[in-house]
Design a protein around this motif. Structure first.
Motif, PDB file in Angstrom:
ATOM      1  N   ARG A 158      43.888  51.920  56.792  1.00  0.00           N
ATOM      2  CA  ARG A 158      45.024  51.349  56.075  1.00  0.00           C
ATOM      3  C   ARG A 158      46.026  52.447  55.692  1.00  0.00           C
ATOM      4  O   ARG A 158      47.246  52.275  55.813  1.00  0.00           O
ATOM      5  CB  ARG A 158      44.539  50.613  54.822  1.00  0.00           C
ATOM      6  CG  ARG A 158      45.619  49.767  54.151  1.00  0.00           C
ATOM      7  CD  ARG A 158      45.133  49.205  52.826  1.00  0.00           C
ATOM      8  NE  ARG A 158      43.944  48.398  52.968  1.00  0.00           N
ATOM      9  CZ  ARG A 158      43.942  47.102  53.272  1.00  0.00           C
ATOM     10  NH1 ARG A 158      45.082  46.481  53.481  1.00  0.00           N
ATOM     11  NH2 ARG A 158      42.800  46.432  53.354  1.00  0.00           N
TER      12      ARG A 158
ATOM     13  N   ASP B  58      49.916  52.705  57.014  1.00  0.00           N
ATOM     14  CA  ASP B  58      51.005  52.730  56.038  1.00  0.00           C
ATOM     15  C   ASP B  58      51.886  53.959  56.240  1.00  0.00           C
ATOM     16  O   ASP B  58      53.123  53.878  56.159  1.00  0.00           O
ATOM     17  CB  ASP B  58      50.438  52.721  54.614  1.00  0.00           C
ATOM     18  CG  ASP B  58      49.832  51.381  54.218  1.00  0.00           C
ATOM     19  OD1 ASP B  58      50.050  50.394  54.944  1.00  0.00           O
ATOM     20  OD2 ASP B  58      49.137  51.330  53.191  1.00  0.00           O
TER      21      ASP B  58
ATOM     22  N   ARG C  67      55.847  54.072  57.156  1.00  0.00           N
ATOM     23  CA  ARG C  67      56.758  54.682  56.184  1.00  0.00           C
ATOM     24  C   ARG C  67      57.534  55.844  56.790  1.00  0.00           C
ATOM     25  O   ARG C  67      58.732  56.020  56.501  1.00  0.00           O
ATOM     26  CB  ARG C  67      55.937  55.170  54.984  1.00  0.00           C
ATOM     27  CG  ARG C  67      56.741  55.747  53.840  1.00  0.00           C
ATOM     28  CD  ARG C  67      55.859  56.011  52.639  1.00  0.00           C
ATOM     29  NE  ARG C  67      54.755  56.927  52.933  1.00  0.00           N
ATOM     30  CZ  ARG C  67      53.477  56.582  52.995  1.00  0.00           C
ATOM     31  NH1 ARG C  67      53.102  55.320  52.795  1.00  0.00           N
ATOM     32  NH2 ARG C  67      52.537  57.477  53.264  1.00  0.00           N
TER      33      ARG C  67
ATOM     34  N   HIS D 299      51.875  47.668  61.007  1.00  0.00           N
ATOM     35  CA  HIS D 299      52.926  46.900  60.332  1.00  0.00           C
ATOM     36  C   HIS D 299      53.836  46.136  61.284  1.00  0.00           C
ATOM     37  O   HIS D 299      54.553  45.235  60.842  1.00  0.00           O
ATOM     38  CB  HIS D 299      53.765  47.829  59.461  1.00  0.00           C
ATOM     39  CG  HIS D 299      53.064  48.315  58.233  1.00  0.00           C
ATOM     40  ND1 HIS D 299      53.483  48.007  56.957  1.00  0.00           N
ATOM     41  CD2 HIS D 299      51.943  49.075  58.074  1.00  0.00           C
ATOM     42  CE1 HIS D 299      52.676  48.562  56.073  1.00  0.00           C
ATOM     43  NE2 HIS D 299      51.737  49.217  56.724  1.00  0.00           N
TER      44      HIS D 299
END
Length: 491
Positions: free
Chosen positions: A160, A164, A168, A403
């Motif tokens: 995770r 992320d 980002r 994502h």
């Protein structure tokens, strides 16, 4: 598919990435300059190719790919260009050409200009990183092993965190790391080379890239070689490649066991057991002991765990030349009087760019399941079926938390296209197993012929001394002649 991540895997973040704006998608001629690599031939040349970050927006931001070549030194009537497609995801074609180009040119009598490239994100091509922490770039973490007993909680948190970070920090460049974009980049490279057709030689992950290019641009291929191929299932792609390594290790390990039990090993003190059947239980028992009680190593705060041993076994199975190294390692870890050293590459994190391109390509190519409990169940089952890999091939990855959805659906490899493909495959390959290659062979139908080499290890042509397999590829590339049917080369 180049699953030795220390080899796959100067970090650059998106903020440091050199992108240029606007410009047509059509390729221009390449400007070649000398670029001899360390340990490579003096005649190696390089050029930069401009490609769109997003091929759907050809007038938007661009990046550069480093391209390299060795000009054929044979007679004037040459075959043309042979594109060497690197493995990975994350392999450098410029580096590969430096190391392997001379023997390839010699085997082919200088009949081709040998060309390769650093795919986006690798080598001297434009790259972006995810800004991953050093711990998340550790080889034992990025190739995520479940904890003792199959616990995946740390793996879930790490996966995770990596997903992320890529969302980002990675931006458009990281989102563009994919097989589909590499194939589009190759088509622009073909145009820049000024050749109507490419002959292609793909190895490992490069075989999938090559097969997709041949599927998408069938009229642009001349003679195509796929060396060490895996399952092209468009529903799974990289998921299948990773999962297949569990059974592949089981198929390959007996080669090491026979070597390690051979009385000839007594001369060097490397014999692990009296009988080959005893080597696997010995290694598994040692890994289990290390799970319970890791050993201190020569590197402070970095213990030798059961998973370090399992990873070392996987690494060693790539080539018979690694067998002495693995036997010494096992003996060192078994000896309570020694302080074992960690294998090379296990003590320093991978560069951010290398870890990022490897991870992002697998995640951008296909949708991965997102059910955490499903991964836990898969790991538990895989540990029982394949204890050598202890559930790692079934473990969760950052792709479960990615994502963005893939921008392109995976290409289905079919039998529609010219019959110009030769496959070469070791029978006991620990990274791209034979059963996966058979699925590619079935998908290609009459477009391909398969030459099976009765050897173990990853990579076959000019790599393991099998004259029969080498001769089949050389003859095909020089004359266009393939076996009339699939054939097998003895050990």
């Amino acid at each position: 598919m180049k699953h030795q991540l220390a080899a796959l895997l100067g970090a650059l973040t998106l903020g440091a990435t050199c992108l240029t704006a606007a410009g047509p998608a059509s390729a221009t001629a390449l400007s070649w300059q000398p670029c001899a690599q360390p340990g490579g031939p003096d005649a190696q040349q390089c050029a930069d190719l401009s490609v769109p970050v997003d091929h759907r927006n050809p007038h938007g931001a661009r990046l550069t790919l480093r391209v390299s070549r060795l000009v054929g030194d044979g007679p004037a009537a040459r075959r043309g260009t042979l594109l060497v497609v690197p493995g990975g995801p994350g392999g450098s074609g410029v580096e590969s050409l430096a190391h392997n180009g001379p023997k390839l040119r010699e085997a082919l009598h200088g009949a081709y200009d040998l060309v390769s490239f650093d795919p986006r994100g690798t080598g001297a091509s434009t790259a972006a990183g995810c800004g991953l922490s050093a711990a998340d770039r550790d080889v034992m973490n990025l190739r995520d092993w479940p904890g003792p007993g199959g616990d995946i909680r740390d793996s879930v948190a790490r996966s995770r965190r990596i997903a992320d970070a890529c969302a980002r920090n990675g931006g458009a460049v990281v989102r563009g790391y994919s097989t589909a974009n590499e194939v589009r980049d190759i088509e622009l490279l073909r145009q820049a080379l000024g050749t109507a057709k490419l002959s292609m030689y793909g190895v490992s992950y490069g075989t999938y890239v090559t097969a997709v290019y041949a599927q998408e641009h069938p009229g642009r291929t001349d003679r195509v070689v796929l060396d060490s191929t895996d399952d092209p299932d468009p529903a799974r792609v990289g998921r299948a490649w990773t999962a297949n390594t569990a059974a592949a290790a089981d198929e390959r390990f007996p080669d090491f066991a026979r070597w390690a039990a051979d009385p000839a090993r007594d001369r060097d003190g490397l014999r692990l057991a009296r009988h080959a059947a005893d080597v696997r239980p010995q290694v598994l028992a040692l890994a289990d002991r290390l799970d319970r009680t890791p050993r201190a190593t020569t590197t402070a705060h970095r213990p030798f765990t059961g998973n370090v041993l399992r990873q070392a076994v996987q690494q060693a199975l790539f080539s018979d030349v690694n067998f002495p190294w693995l036997a010494r390692l096992v003996k060192s870890v078994e000896d309570p009087r020694t302080t074992p050293a960690l294998p090379a590459g296990y003590t320093t994190p991978m560069p951010d760019r290398d870890a990022s391109v490897f991870t992002a390509t697998l995640c951008n190519d296909v949708r991965w399941p997102r059910d955490v409990r499903g991964y836990a169940r898969a790991v538990a089952a895989d540990r029982v079926r394949h204890p050598l890999t202890a559930g790692q091939p079934a473990n969760i990855t950052p792709c479960a938390f990615w994502h963005t959805a893939p921008a392109d659906e995976p290409v289905r490899i079919t039998s529609h296209g010219p019959s110009d493909i030769l496959m070469l495959q070791n029978l006991r390959d620990p990274a791209t197993p034979y059963f996966g290659a058979l699925r590619m062979r079935a998908a290609l139908g009459d477009r391909a012929r398969l030459v099976t080499v009765d050897r173990g290890g990853h990579g076959s042509y000019l790599a393991n001394g099998n004259a029969c397999g080498d001769r089949a590829v050389t003859e095909f590339l020089l004359t266009g002649h393939r076996p009339a049917a699939d054939t097998r080369c003895p050990a």
